[in-house]
Write a protein that holds these residues in place. Structure first.
Motif, PDB file in Angstrom:
ATOM      1  N   ASP A  41       0.835  -1.199   0.000  1.00 22.10           N
ATOM      2  CA  ASP A  41       0.000   0.000   0.000  1.00 22.10           C
ATOM      3  C   ASP A  41       0.870   1.250   0.000  1.00 22.10           C
ATOM      4  O   ASP A  41       1.932   1.297   0.649  1.00 22.10           O
ATOM      5  CB  ASP A  41      -0.905   0.020   1.232  1.00 22.10           C
ATOM      6  CG  ASP A  41      -1.927  -1.111   1.200  1.00 22.10           C
ATOM      7  OD1 ASP A  41      -2.377  -1.451   0.094  1.00 22.10           O
ATOM      8  OD2 ASP A  41      -2.251  -1.644   2.274  1.00 22.10           O
ATOM      9  N   ILE A  42       0.410   2.263  -0.713  1.00 25.12           N
ATOM     10  CA  ILE A  42       1.076   3.566  -0.722  1.00 25.12           C
ATOM     11  C   ILE A  42       0.323   4.461   0.243  1.00 25.12           C
ATOM     12  O   ILE A  42      -0.835   4.825  -0.010  1.00 25.12           O
ATOM     13  CB  ILE A  42       1.095   4.183  -2.133  1.00 25.12           C
ATOM     14  CG1 ILE A  42       1.779   3.230  -3.119  1.00 25.12           C
ATOM     15  CG2 ILE A  42       1.794   5.537  -2.123  1.00 25.12           C
ATOM     16  CD1 ILE A  42       1.727   3.691  -4.559  1.00 25.12           C
ATOM     17  N   ASP A  43       0.957   4.755   1.373  1.00 26.78           N
ATOM     18  CA  ASP A  43       0.282   5.531   2.410  1.00 26.78           C
ATOM     19  C   ASP A  43      -0.220   6.860   1.880  1.00 26.78           C
ATOM     20  O   ASP A  43       0.453   7.542   1.087  1.00 26.78           O
ATOM     21  CB  ASP A  43       1.241   5.791   3.582  1.00 26.78           C
ATOM     22  CG  ASP A  43       1.328   4.588   4.507  1.00 26.78           C
ATOM     23  OD1 ASP A  43       0.678   3.571   4.202  1.00 26.78           O
ATOM     24  OD2 ASP A  43       2.055   4.667   5.512  1.00 26.78           O
ATOM     25  N   GLY A  44      -1.397   7.224   2.315  1.00 28.86           N
ATOM     26  CA  GLY A  44      -1.970   8.504   1.931  1.00 28.86           C
ATOM     27  C   GLY A  44      -2.640   8.499   0.589  1.00 28.86           C
ATOM     28  O   GLY A  44      -3.116   9.540   0.125  1.00 28.86           O
ATOM     29  N   THR A  45      -2.689   7.327  -0.072  1.00 23.49           N
ATOM     30  CA  THR A  45      -3.347   7.223  -1.375  1.00 23.49           C
ATOM     31  C   THR A  45      -4.187   5.952  -1.381  1.00 23.49           C
ATOM     32  O   THR A  45      -4.141   5.136  -0.459  1.00 23.49           O
ATOM     33  CB  THR A  45      -2.336   7.150  -2.536  1.00 23.49           C
ATOM     34  OG1 THR A  45      -1.734   5.853  -2.549  1.00 23.49           O
ATOM     35  CG2 THR A  45      -1.239   8.199  -2.380  1.00 23.49           C
ATOM     36  N   VAL A  46      -4.971   5.794  -2.428  1.00 17.82           N
ATOM     37  CA  VAL A  46      -5.729   4.551  -2.608  1.00 17.82           C
ATOM     38  C   VAL A  46      -4.980   3.596  -3.524  1.00 17.82           C
ATOM     39  O   VAL A  46      -5.491   2.539  -3.877  1.00 17.82           O
ATOM     40  CB  VAL A  46      -7.124   4.845  -3.195  1.00 17.82           C
ATOM     41  CG1 VAL A  46      -7.945   5.670  -2.217  1.00 17.82           C
ATOM     42  CG2 VAL A  46      -7.012   5.561  -4.545  1.00 17.82           C
ATOM     43  N   ASP A  47      -3.768   3.966  -3.899  1.00 18.07           N
ATOM     44  CA  ASP A  47      -2.981   3.159  -4.821  1.00 18.07           C
ATOM     45  C   ASP A  47      -2.194   2.084  -4.086  1.00 18.07           C
ATOM     46  O   ASP A  47      -1.959   2.155  -2.873  1.00 18.07           O
ATOM     47  CB  ASP A  47      -2.001   4.039  -5.598  1.00 18.07           C
ATOM     48  CG  ASP A  47      -2.707   5.004  -6.544  1.00 18.07           C
ATOM     49  OD1 ASP A  47      -3.856   4.707  -6.906  1.00 18.07           O
ATOM     50  OD2 ASP A  47      -2.104   6.035  -6.900  1.00 18.07           O
ATOM     51  N   SER A  48      -1.777   1.092  -4.833  1.00 17.97           N
ATOM     52  CA  SER A  48      -0.893   0.058  -4.322  1.00 17.97           C
ATOM     53  C   SER A  48       0.086  -0.336  -5.411  1.00 17.97           C
ATOM     54  O   SER A  48      -0.118  -0.051  -6.593  1.00 17.97           O
ATOM     55  CB  SER A  48      -1.689  -1.165  -3.858  1.00 17.97           C
ATOM     56  OG  SER A  48      -2.438  -1.716  -4.931  1.00 17.97           O
ATOM     57  N   ILE A  49       1.155  -0.989  -5.003  1.00 13.58           N
ATOM     58  CA  ILE A  49       2.188  -1.457  -5.919  1.00 13.58           C
ATOM     59  C   ILE A  49       2.232  -2.979  -5.844  1.00 13.58           C
ATOM     60  O   ILE A  49       2.164  -3.560  -4.757  1.00 13.58           O
ATOM     61  CB  ILE A  49       3.566  -0.879  -5.541  1.00 13.58           C
ATOM     62  CG1 ILE A  49       3.583   0.645  -5.712  1.00 13.58           C
ATOM     63  CG2 ILE A  49       4.672  -1.509  -6.375  1.00 13.58           C
ATOM     64  CD1 ILE A  49       4.873   1.286  -5.245  1.00 13.58           C
ATOM     65  N   VAL A  50       2.346  -3.632  -6.981  1.00 10.05           N
ATOM     66  CA  VAL A  50       2.483  -5.086  -7.033  1.00 10.05           C
ATOM     67  C   VAL A  50       3.838  -5.414  -7.639  1.00 10.05           C
ATOM     68  O   VAL A  50       4.169  -4.950  -8.735  1.00 10.05           O
ATOM     69  CB  VAL A  50       1.361  -5.733  -7.872  1.00 10.05           C
ATOM     70  CG1 VAL A  50       1.542  -7.246  -7.912  1.00 10.05           C
ATOM     71  CG2 VAL A  50      -0.003  -5.371  -7.317  1.00 10.05           C
TER      72      VAL A  50
END
Length: 697
Positions: free
Chosen positions: A230-239
Motif C-alpha cells: 500500500d502507498i500511504d496517503g493514497t488509494v494506490d498500491s504497488i504489485v
C-alpha cells in the motif's frame, strides 16, 4: 444382485503401438455387455441422451444423474452419480469422456443395483447420531447409499460435524460421519482436513527449497513476487513482478511510504507465533531506490513466513504457466496460509478446504518447522486437486497426487528430505512399489507418485531434460481433470486422456508406450504387459563408479542398458548387476529392459544425479583447459546447455557470466586466482545458490 465392481475400467476401442501387442484391438466385453463402435452424440445439446448412453454402457436401466462436467482441451468429462429409490449412492461415480462428438473413454466405480426399498426408520436427528461424540456439532446431513465390501448397497445418513474429538481418521476436529440405517451405527469417519505428516524447516531469509533442504540449510534472499504494498496517503498500491521488482510512477518530487505484510495476489500469510512480518519503508523520495529486506535476523518463525509466501507463489505460477485449456484459475486469489500453527501440535501440515487454508506447524516434538518447500508444494497440490476434482479422491490417491505434484515442482525424488536426520527421509519415490500395496495411505500413494516420477524420468530419457520436464508437468496437470476417485487402472487412462491429441484413443496417443510402461512397472494396467519388467532396481555410487542391482522377475534372453538415450551395454539374461565406470557429472537417465523370444519387457527407468564435480571443468572432460572456456562462452552467448552449470560458476557467485571466463583464463595462463571449491579435488558445492550440477537444486 448385479454389481459393477469398484474401479472397473472400460477401455474403449484403443489399438496401441506394436510394443503393446493387439490387446486393445477389440472392444472390451464385460458380463453381458459388448461395446461396439464409438457412439456419436451431441452431449451439450442433449443431456438426456447422454444420460441414456451412460446407462446403456455401464448399468442398463440405472438411474444416473449428472453431478459435474469439466473440459480440458478438446475432451470433456461428464460425471454421474447413481440413485437408488430416489436417493444417491454417495460413493458411486460414472465418468464418460467425450471428444469430437463421440465417446472416448468410460469409467465406473461403486455402482450397484438391488431390489431393496429405502428403510422406513430414518427419523434420526443429527444430535442423536452424534451422541457418542461429546461436544460435536452438526453442520449438514444427507441420506443415501454406500457400497459395502461385497458390493451390496447399504442405506446411510452422512453427517458433517465440527468439534469432533481427535481420533483415527479425524484431523482438525472437522469431519464427516457415516451412519448405517436403520441401526444408527457409525460405519466410518472421514476427516474434512487433509493431513500430511511430512515436515521440515528452513532457516535464514528463506531457502530455495527445490532440493527439499532440511533444517540446516543455508539461506538466500528470495524474490517476493506478486506482493501487494500500500502507498500511504493514497488509494494506490504497488504489485511486485516475478523477480520481486517494484515501480511506481508518481508526481515528480513526491515522497511516499510503502506498508504491507506478506500478502499478495495469490498468498496471504498469517503467523500464529506472533505479529506477521511487516513492511514499513518510511518516507521515500521520488527517484530514491527502495530496498526491502525481511527476516535478516534469520528467525525460524519468520523463515516459515518467507518460505510459505515464496513457495505458494511458485506453485501458483507454475500451474498458471502450463498450457491448459481452459487455464486453471480456481486459486487466483490470496489463498490463506497459516504458519507456526499453535493448536495442532507439531510434525504436521495440512490443507483445510473449509476456509480454505494451508497451515504448517512449528518446530517441536523432534520435528523441524514444516513450512519448507516440498511440504508446501504437497499441500498446495491438495488444494489444486480439490478444486479440479470438485472434492477429494480416496486418501491414498490424494496423497499420491500431492507427492507427484510436489516432486515435479522440487525436481527431487525425495519427499521430506533429511526429515529424521541426515540421509533419513520420509519417502523416496524411486523404489518401484507395485499395486496393490499394503500399508498406510502415504505408502499406497507412492504407487501413483512413483509412476509419475518414472514417467518424468522416461520423458527425460527420450526427449531431454527440458522437454521431458515440460511434458511431464503438462500430463500430470491435465490428467487431474480425468482422474478417478481411487487408485487403479483408471489413473493410467486419465494420463492417456491428457496425452490424447485427436479425441480418439483407438489410434493411441503420442506417448502411450512411455506412459503405459511407466505405470505398468508399478502394477497399473500390467495385465497388458508382454513380459514382466526388471524390478527392485537400485544404484550405489562409489569412487566414480555406479553399481546397479535388480531382481529378475522373468527369464530373459538378454538385458539391455541405456544411458541418456543410447545403448551402453547388452547383458546376459541372467545378469543381476551392472557397473558403469564412465559417468560424468550431471543428471543421467538409465533404462533397463529385458528381452525374451524377441519380446521386450517394459523399460524400468532410474534417474541418477551426479553432484560431484571440479569447479571450472565446464566441459566435463576431467581437466581444465580452453574447452572449458569455450563451453562457458557457448552457454552465455548461445544458451548451450551445460551438463553441470555449477562447474561453470568459476568464482562461485551463483551466476554463470563473463567474469567466470576471465577468472578461468587468468588461472590457466597468468597464474591467477584458482577456481573456488570444489577445486582442485572433486567434490560437491557447499554454497547455497540457484545453480544445479545434476539438474536438481
Amino acid at each position: 444382485m448385479r454389481i459393477l465392481s469398484t474401479s472397473l475400467l472400460l477401455l474403449l476401442a484403443w489399438s496401441t503401438s506394436p510394443a503393446h501387442g493387439d490387446v486393445f484391438d477389440d472392444w472390451t466385453v464385460r458380463g453381458d455387455s459388448a461395446f461396439g463402435p464409438p457412439v456419436s452424440i451431441e452431449y451439450e445439446q442433449d443431456p438426456e441422451l447422454l444420460r441414456q448412453v451412460a446407462a446403456l454402457f455401464l448399468l442398463e436401466g440405472s438411474d444416473l444423474r449428472q453431478v459435474r462436467s469439466r473440459r480440458q482441451g478438446q475432451l470433456r468429462l461428464v460425471e454421474f452419480r447413481q440413485h437408488l429409490d430416489q436417493r444417491p449412492v454417495l460413493d458411486s461415480s460414472v465418468r464418460l469422456v467425450f471428444g469430437a462428438g463421440r465417446l472416448v473413454s468410460a469409467f465406473a466405480q461403486g455402482v450397484t443395483s438391488h431390489d431393496r426399498a429405502w428403510p422406513v426408520q430414518t427419523d434420526f436427528e443429527p444430535d442423536q447420531l452424534l451422541a457418542p461424540f461429546p461436544g460435536a456439532k452438526s453442520r449438514a446431513q444427507r441420506s443415501g447409499w454406500i457400497t459395502g465390501r461385497n458390493g451390496s448397497a447399504i442405506p446411510v445418513i452422512e453427517v458433517e460435524a465440527d468439534n469432533l474429538p481427535a481420533s483415527e481418521g479425524i484431523f482438525g476436529n472437522k469431519g464427516t460421519l457415516t451412519f448405517e440405517l436403520p441401526s444408527g451405527v457409525c460405519l466410518q469417519t472421514r476427516s474434512a482436513i487433509v493431513n500430511c505428516d511430512i515436515c521440515g524447516s528452513a532457516h535464514g531469509h528463506g531457502t530455495i527449497g527445490l532440493d527439499s533442504l532440511g533444517p540446516d540449510s543455508d539461506s538466500l534472499p528470495l524474490p517476493l513476487a506478486n506482493l501487494v504494498l500500500d502507498i500511504d496517503g493514497t488509494v494506490d498500491s504497488i504489485v511486485t513482478d516475478a523477480n520481486g521488482l517494484l515501480s511506481w510512477e508518481g508526481p515528480v518530487g513526491a515522497t511516499v511510504s510503502l506498508t504491507g505484510t506478506l500478502s499478495g495476489l495469490y498468498v496471504n500469510v498469517l503467523d500464529d507465533d506472533g505479529p506477521e512480518l511487516s513492511i514499513e519503508t518510511g518516507p521515500v523520495s521520488s527517484g530514491e531506490p527502495i530496498h526491502i529486506e525481511l527476516n535478516e535476523l534469520l528467525l525460524d518463525a519468520d523463515t516459515a513466513e518467507i518460505n510459505a509466501y515464496v513457495h505458494v507463489n511458485r506453485a501458483h505460477d507454475w500451474l498458471a504457466g502450463l498450457d491448459l485449456d481452459p487455464p486453471f484459475t480456481a486459486l487466483d486469489f490470496p489463498l490463506q496460509v497459516r504458519v507456526n500453527r499453535q493448536s495442532f501440535g507439531n510434525c504436521n501440515a495440512a490443507f483445510d478446504p473449509g476456509v480454505p487454508e494451508l497451515f504448517f506447524l512449528p518446530e517441536g516434538g523432534g520435528c523441524p518447522n514444516s513450512a519448507y518447500s516440498s511440504v508446501i508444494y504437497h499441500e498446495y497440490v491438495h488444494a489444486v486437486v480439490f478444486e479440479i476434482m470438485g472434492g477429494f479422491p480416496s486418501l491414498d490417491l490424494n496423497e499420491g497426487l500431492a507427492d507427484s505434484g510436489s516432486t515435479l515442482l522440487s525436481g527431487h525424488r525425495l519427499v521430506g528430505r533429511n526429515f529424521y536426520g541426515p540421509g533419513l527421509h520420509l519417502r523416496d519415490l524411486e523404489p518401484d512399489l507395485v499395486f496393490p500395496v499394503v500399508g498406510d495411505i502415504w505408502t499406497r500413494g507412492r504407487v501413483v507418485a512413483g509412476s509419475f516420477f518414472d514417467l518424468r524420468t522416461r520423458l527425460f530419457h527420450e526427449l531431454g531434460a527440458e522437454a521431458g520436464q515440460a511434458l511431464a508437468e503438462l500430463l500430470f496437470a491435465k490428467s487431474l481433470y480425468f482422474m478417478p476417485n481411487s487408485i487403479g487402472d483408471g489413473v493410467v487412462t486419465a494420463v492417456l486422456l491428457a496425452d490424447d491429441d485427436n479425441a480418439d484413443l483407438s489410434d493411441g496417443t503420442p506417448h502411450d508406450q512411455w506412459i503405459l510402461e511407466s505405470f505398468q512397472i508399478h502394477g497399473l494396467q500390467d495385465q497388458f504387459m508382454p513380459i514382466d519388467p526388471i524390478r527392485s532396481l537400485t544404484e550405489q555410487s562409489s569412487a566414480g563408479l555406479l553399481t546397479f542391482t535388480w531382481f529378475l522377475t522373468a527369464s530373459y534372453d538378454e538385458i539391455t542398458v541405456e544411458r541418456d538415450g543410447a545403448v551402453i551395454a547388452v547383458l546376459p539374461g541372467s545378469a543381476s548387476f551392472f557397473i558403469d565406470d564412465n559417468v560424468t557429472p550431471g543428471l543421467h537417465t538409465y533404462l533397463f529392459r529385458g528381452r525374451s523370444g524377441g519380446v521386450d519387457s517394459p523399460a524400468t527407468p532410474i534417474l541418477i544425479p551426479i553432484d560431484d564435480y571440479t569447479r571450472g571443468d565446464a566441459s566435463a572432460d576431467h581437466s581444465l583447459n580452453l574447452d572449458d572456456v569455450f563451453s562457458i562462452l557457448d552457454a552465455i552467448i548461445a544458451g548451450t546447455p551445460l551438463d553441470c552449470p555449477d562447474a561453470a560458476d568459476v568464482d562461485d557467485n551463483g551466476l554463470v557470466q563473463l567474469g567466470d571466463v576471465i577468472v578461468l583464463l587468468g588461472y590457466l595462463f597468468q597464474d591467477g586466482t584458482p577456481p573456488a571449491a570444489p577445486f582442485p579435488a572433486t567434490g560437491s558445492d557447499t554454497t547455497a545458490d540457484f545453480l544445479p550440477c545434476a539438474g536438481e537444486l
